[in-house]
Write a protein that holds these residues in place. Structure first.
Motif, PDB file in Angstrom:
ATOM      1  N   PHE A  33       0.817  -1.213   0.000  1.00 17.71           N
ATOM      2  CA  PHE A  33       0.000   0.000   0.000  1.00 17.71           C
ATOM      3  C   PHE A  33       0.851   1.265   0.000  1.00 17.71           C
ATOM      4  O   PHE A  33       0.441   2.285  -0.565  1.00 17.71           O
ATOM      5  CB  PHE A  33      -0.987  -0.018   1.167  1.00 17.71           C
ATOM      6  N   ALA A  34       2.046   1.189   0.602  1.00 16.21           N
ATOM      7  CA  ALA A  34       2.939   2.348   0.562  1.00 16.21           C
ATOM      8  C   ALA A  34       3.428   2.604  -0.859  1.00 16.21           C
ATOM      9  O   ALA A  34       3.402   3.747  -1.337  1.00 16.21           O
ATOM     10  CB  ALA A  34       4.123   2.126   1.503  1.00 16.21           C
ATOM     11  N   VAL A  35       3.845   1.549  -1.549  1.00 19.92           N
ATOM     12  CA  VAL A  35       4.312   1.703  -2.930  1.00 19.92           C
ATOM     13  C   VAL A  35       3.160   2.124  -3.831  1.00 19.92           C
ATOM     14  O   VAL A  35       3.325   2.978  -4.709  1.00 19.92           O
ATOM     15  CB  VAL A  35       4.977   0.396  -3.433  1.00 19.92           C
ATOM     16  N   LEU A  36       1.979   1.570  -3.612  1.00 19.06           N
ATOM     17  CA  LEU A  36       0.819   1.930  -4.417  1.00 19.06           C
ATOM     18  C   LEU A  36       0.460   3.402  -4.236  1.00 19.06           C
ATOM     19  O   LEU A  36       0.161   4.102  -5.208  1.00 19.06           O
ATOM     20  CB  LEU A  36      -0.377   1.047  -4.052  1.00 19.06           C
ATOM     21  N   ALA A  37       0.511   3.884  -3.007  1.00 24.13           N
ATOM     22  CA  ALA A  37       0.175   5.285  -2.750  1.00 24.13           C
ATOM     23  C   ALA A  37       1.200   6.237  -3.349  1.00 24.13           C
ATOM     24  O   ALA A  37       0.850   7.328  -3.805  1.00 24.13           O
ATOM     25  CB  ALA A  37       0.072   5.515  -1.245  1.00 24.13           C
ATOM     26  N   ILE A  38       2.457   5.803  -3.371  1.00 26.10           N
ATOM     27  CA  ILE A  38       3.517   6.673  -3.879  1.00 26.10           C
ATOM     28  C   ILE A  38       3.565   6.684  -5.401  1.00 26.10           C
ATOM     29  O   ILE A  38       3.739   7.735  -6.016  1.00 26.10           O
ATOM     30  CB  ILE A  38       4.881   6.247  -3.297  1.00 26.10           C
ATOM     31  N   THR A  39       3.410   5.499  -6.019  1.00 28.21           N
ATOM     32  CA  THR A  39       3.676   5.380  -7.460  1.00 28.21           C
ATOM     33  C   THR A  39       2.439   5.326  -8.344  1.00 28.21           C
ATOM     34  O   THR A  39       2.507   5.732  -9.490  1.00 28.21           O
ATOM     35  CB  THR A  39       4.507   4.118  -7.730  1.00 28.21           C
ATOM     36  N   HIS A  40       1.340   4.749  -7.873  1.00 31.87           N
ATOM     37  CA  HIS A  40       0.127   4.534  -8.681  1.00 31.87           C
ATOM     38  C   HIS A  40       0.397   3.655  -9.906  1.00 31.87           C
ATOM     39  O   HIS A  40      -0.197   3.839 -10.956  1.00 31.87           O
ATOM     40  CB  HIS A  40      -0.501   5.863  -9.118  1.00 31.87           C
ATOM     41  N   TRP A  41       1.315   2.674  -9.749  1.00 35.43           N
ATOM     42  CA  TRP A  41       1.590   1.718 -10.814  1.00 35.43           C
ATOM     43  C   TRP A  41       0.480   0.670 -10.852  1.00 35.43           C
ATOM     44  O   TRP A  41      -0.407   0.640 -10.007  1.00 35.43           O
ATOM     45  CB  TRP A  41       2.913   1.001 -10.571  1.00 35.43           C
ATOM     46  N   SER A  42       0.582  -0.237 -11.826  1.00 37.24           N
ATOM     47  CA  SER A  42      -0.376  -1.351 -11.875  1.00 37.24           C
ATOM     48  C   SER A  42      -0.118  -2.269 -10.680  1.00 37.24           C
ATOM     49  O   SER A  42       0.985  -2.314 -10.122  1.00 37.24           O
ATOM     50  CB  SER A  42      -0.245  -2.125 -13.179  1.00 37.24           C
ATOM     51  N   LEU A  43      -1.148  -3.022 -10.291  1.00 35.74           N
ATOM     52  CA  LEU A  43      -1.052  -3.850  -9.088  1.00 35.74           C
ATOM     53  C   LEU A  43       0.038  -4.910  -9.178  1.00 35.74           C
ATOM     54  O   LEU A  43       0.671  -5.247  -8.171  1.00 35.74           O
ATOM     55  CB  LEU A  43      -2.403  -4.495  -8.799  1.00 35.74           C
ATOM     56  N   LEU A  47       3.031  -5.186  -6.465  1.00 34.41           N
ATOM     57  CA  LEU A  47       3.261  -6.420  -5.710  1.00 34.41           C
ATOM     58  C   LEU A  47       4.690  -6.914  -5.894  1.00 34.41           C
ATOM     59  O   LEU A  47       5.326  -7.363  -4.937  1.00 34.41           O
ATOM     60  CB  LEU A  47       2.259  -7.499  -6.130  1.00 34.41           C
ATOM     61  N   LEU A  48       5.202  -6.836  -7.099  1.00 31.44           N
ATOM     62  CA  LEU A  48       6.576  -7.256  -7.357  1.00 31.44           C
ATOM     63  C   LEU A  48       7.565  -6.400  -6.567  1.00 31.44           C
ATOM     64  O   LEU A  48       8.470  -6.916  -5.908  1.00 31.44           O
ATOM     65  CB  LEU A  48       6.882  -7.178  -8.857  1.00 31.44           C
ATOM     66  N   VAL A  49       7.399  -5.098  -6.604  1.00 32.61           N
ATOM     67  CA  VAL A  49       8.301  -4.189  -5.885  1.00 32.61           C
ATOM     68  C   VAL A  49       8.180  -4.402  -4.377  1.00 32.61           C
ATOM     69  O   VAL A  49       9.189  -4.438  -3.661  1.00 32.61           O
ATOM     70  CB  VAL A  49       8.024  -2.724  -6.278  1.00 32.61           C
ATOM     71  N   ALA A  50       6.977  -4.553  -3.869  1.00 35.55           N
ATOM     72  CA  ALA A  50       6.778  -4.773  -2.432  1.00 35.55           C
ATOM     73  C   ALA A  50       7.398  -6.093  -1.988  1.00 35.55           C
ATOM     74  O   ALA A  50       8.020  -6.173  -0.922  1.00 35.55           O
ATOM     75  CB  ALA A  50       5.297  -4.747  -2.094  1.00 35.55           C
ATOM     76  N   SER A  51       7.262  -7.126  -2.811  1.00 34.99           N
ATOM     77  CA  SER A  51       7.851  -8.423  -2.479  1.00 34.99           C
ATOM     78  C   SER A  51       9.370  -8.352  -2.483  1.00 34.99           C
ATOM     79  O   SER A  51      10.029  -8.928  -1.607  1.00 34.99           O
ATOM     80  CB  SER A  51       7.379  -9.490  -3.464  1.00 34.99           C
ATOM     81  N   LEU A  52       9.932  -7.668  -3.454  1.00 27.55           N
ATOM     82  CA  LEU A  52      11.389  -7.525  -3.504  1.00 27.55           C
ATOM     83  C   LEU A  52      11.899  -6.662  -2.346  1.00 27.55           C
ATOM     84  O   LEU A  52      12.976  -6.925  -1.801  1.00 27.55           O
ATOM     85  CB  LEU A  52      11.820  -6.924  -4.841  1.00 27.55           C
ATOM     86  N   ALA A  53      11.141  -5.659  -1.967  1.00 34.56           N
ATOM     87  CA  ALA A  53      11.532  -4.820  -0.834  1.00 34.56           C
ATOM     88  C   ALA A  53      11.449  -5.599   0.482  1.00 34.56           C
ATOM     89  O   ALA A  53      12.160  -5.278   1.442  1.00 34.56           O
ATOM     90  CB  ALA A  53      10.640  -3.584  -0.769  1.00 34.56           C
ATOM     91  N   PHE A  54      10.603  -6.621   0.533  1.00 33.68           N
ATOM     92  CA  PHE A  54      10.472  -7.429   1.745  1.00 33.68           C
ATOM     93  C   PHE A  54      11.638  -8.395   1.933  1.00 33.68           C
ATOM     94  O   PHE A  54      11.963  -8.749   3.072  1.00 33.68           O
ATOM     95  CB  PHE A  54       9.158  -8.221   1.714  1.00 33.68           C
ATOM     96  N   LEU A  55      12.280  -8.820   0.874  1.00 35.21           N
ATOM     97  CA  LEU A  55      13.311  -9.860   0.969  1.00 35.21           C
ATOM     98  C   LEU A  55      14.402  -9.559   2.001  1.00 35.21           C
ATOM     99  O   LEU A  55      14.781 -10.466   2.753  1.00 35.21           O
ATOM    100  CB  LEU A  55      13.922 -10.129  -0.405  1.00 35.21           C
ATOM    101  N   PRO A  56      14.940  -8.328   2.084  1.00 35.89           N
ATOM    102  CA  PRO A  56      15.939  -8.091   3.140  1.00 35.89           C
ATOM    103  C   PRO A  56      15.357  -8.167   4.558  1.00 35.89           C
ATOM    104  O   PRO A  56      16.087  -8.356   5.522  1.00 35.89           O
ATOM    105  CB  PRO A  56      16.443  -6.670   2.863  1.00 35.89           C
ATOM    106  N   LEU A  57      14.050  -8.027   4.689  1.00 33.41           N
ATOM    107  CA  LEU A  57      13.405  -8.081   6.002  1.00 33.41           C
ATOM    108  C   LEU A  57      13.046  -9.511   6.425  1.00 33.41           C
ATOM    109  O   LEU A  57      12.682  -9.729   7.583  1.00 33.41           O
ATOM    110  CB  LEU A  57      12.137  -7.236   5.993  1.00 33.41           C
ATOM    111  N   ALA A  58      13.149 -10.472   5.527  1.00 30.79           N
ATOM    112  CA  ALA A  58      12.748 -11.847   5.828  1.00 30.79           C
ATOM    113  C   ALA A  58      13.531 -12.458   6.992  1.00 30.79           C
ATOM    114  O   ALA A  58      12.926 -13.099   7.861  1.00 30.79           O
ATOM    115  CB  ALA A  58      12.857 -12.709   4.576  1.00 30.79           C
ATOM    116  N   PRO A  59      14.863 -12.300   7.069  1.00 33.05           N
ATOM    117  CA  PRO A  59      15.565 -12.877   8.229  1.00 33.05           C
ATOM    118  C   PRO A  59      15.123 -12.260   9.558  1.00 33.05           C
ATOM    119  O   PRO A  59      15.027 -12.958  10.570  1.00 33.05           O
ATOM    120  CB  PRO A  59      17.041 -12.569   7.958  1.00 33.05           C
TER     121      PRO A  59
END
Length: 84
Positions: A33-43, A47-59
């Motif tokens: 929702f943060a990326v969606l609010a900032i960029t207004h890209w397609s869903l 989702l791809l950007v949010a998932s990639l941004a989550f990867l460093p937070l997984a550990p």
């Protein structure tokens, strides 16, 4: 020393996997929702950007889910020092 045993029986952290899944879903949703609010890209792209941004937070998610699981286990079934 508090006497807490960090090595538990086989399968002890299965509950931590459920907590980790919940944390991961919540974090990806916040990022989504943060990326969606900032960029207004397609869903799909959001989702791809949010998932990639989550990867460093997984550990961190795994580490905190284990800590939460042990705290919940201690709350439900406290270890009495006299039982050792």
């Amino acid at each position: 020393m508090c006497g807490l045993l960090f090595e538990r029986e086989h399968g002890y952290f299965v509950g931590a996997m459920a907590i980790s899944y919940g944390l991961a879903v919540a974090l990806v949703a916040i990022l989504f929702f943060a990326v969606l609010a900032i960029t207004h890209w397609s869903l799909e792209w959001v989702l791809l950007v949010a998932s990639l941004a989550f990867l460093p937070l997984a550990p961190l998610c795994l580490r905190y889910s284990r800590a939460l699981w042990m705290a919940l286990d201690r709350r439900i079934d406290p270890i009495d020092p006299e039982d050792r």
